[in-house]
Scaffold this motif. Structure first.
Motif, mmCIF file in Angstrom:
data_model
loop_
_atom_site.group_PDB
_atom_site.id
_atom_site.type_symbol
_atom_site.label_atom_id
_atom_site.label_comp_id
_atom_site.label_asym_id
_atom_site.label_seq_id
_atom_site.Cartn_x
_atom_site.Cartn_y
_atom_site.Cartn_z
ATOM 1 N N HIS A 157 0.839 -1.202 0.000
ATOM 2 C CA HIS A 157 0.000 0.000 0.000
ATOM 3 C C HIS A 157 0.875 1.254 0.000
ATOM 4 O O HIS A 157 1.824 1.362 0.780
ATOM 5 N N HIS A 180 0.101 7.087 -6.773
ATOM 6 C CA HIS A 180 1.238 6.555 -7.534
ATOM 7 C C HIS A 180 1.642 7.568 -8.609
ATOM 8 O O HIS A 180 0.797 8.026 -9.393
ATOM 9 N N SER A 200 -6.389 1.886 -1.958
ATOM 10 C CA SER A 200 -5.502 2.737 -2.746
ATOM 11 C C SER A 200 -5.998 4.178 -2.848
ATOM 12 O O SER A 200 -7.148 4.435 -3.211
ATOM 13 N N ASP A 211 -5.096 6.033 -5.073
ATOM 14 C CA ASP A 211 -5.248 6.302 -6.501
ATOM 15 C C ASP A 211 -6.722 6.446 -6.868
ATOM 16 O O ASP A 211 -7.066 7.175 -7.804
ATOM 17 N N CYS A 231 -8.577 -3.472 -5.407
ATOM 18 C CA CYS A 231 -8.216 -2.076 -5.202
ATOM 19 C C CYS A 231 -7.592 -1.775 -3.851
ATOM 20 O O CYS A 231 -6.961 -0.734 -3.675
#
Length: 210
Positions: A17, A22, A48, A50, A45
């Motif tokens: 993680h 990212h 995340s 993101d 997922c």
């Protein structure tokens, strides 16, 4: 995989993680030219960050995650209201424009993915053992429509048989995906102190455009 994956989350062994978005996502996602409002599928997922970035970029997000611990932690990190309901056997939590479906990615069917128009994989393929990766690539191809675009971040490391994260070399990525996707290598990083090298790929689902 399900038992070991749940155990990792329960024990806090989540070194995969990232506590930040990212950098490859912020660098390369705009190059895909995915239309604002396009719903993005994020398999495996976790929690995340993101997904937050994608949502703030104007994309509804559908994340699939097996470990309820990951979903609970993601939701708790932002003090926003959460709607909860059940959909096709999945327990769904919606916070803002992010939907988190708790369950097995391989149980997600095309009927539930009807609104998906793009996808993002930073830690899905590399979380799967070799025997499962071919199944993953095929299932992903069934879920996304022709011309759907996605970003894939993969990893190579010296201990090829160990994982997750597993080492997935470029040749395997091309073998897994080229039957159903146009595959383009966007970047390959430098090895880190553990000899691990990330690569970034753009994928586009083959087939007639809608």
């Amino acid at each position: 995989m399900s038992t070991s994956w749940r155990q990792r989350w329960q024990e806090g062994r989540i070194g995969f993680h990232l506590e930040h978005t990212h950098p490859a996502l912020t660098r390369y996602w705009p190059e895909l030219d995915v239309a604002p409002g396009t719903k993005v599928l994020v398999p495996l997922c976790g929690k995340s960050l993101d997904m937050r970035w994608l949502a703030e970029a104007g994309h509804p997000v559908l994340g699939i995650e097996l470990a309820p611990e990951a979903i609970d932690q993601f939701l708790a990190e932002r003090g926003m209201a959460v709607a909860r309901y059940t959909q096709a056997g999945f327990k769904v939590s919606r916070q803002g424009s992010v939907e988190l479906w708790c369950g097995d990615f391989f149980h997600l069917h095309i009927q539930q993915a009807a609104e998906i128009g793009a996808f993002y994989d930073r830690a899905s393929l590399i979380a799967l053992p070799p025997a499962t990766r071919e199944r993953y690539a095929f299932h992903l191809a069934q879920l996304v429509p022709p011309a759907a675009k996605g970003l894939l971040i993969s990893l190579e490391h010296p201990d090829h048989g160990a994982g997750p994260p597993y080492s997935v070399p470029a040749g395997e990525i091309e073998k897994l995906f080229t039957a159903n996707f146009q595959v383009t290598l966007l970047a390959k990083g430098q090895p880190d102190e553990r000899g691990r090298t990330e690569s970034v790929w753009a994928l586009e689902r083959r087939g007639p455009r809608p």
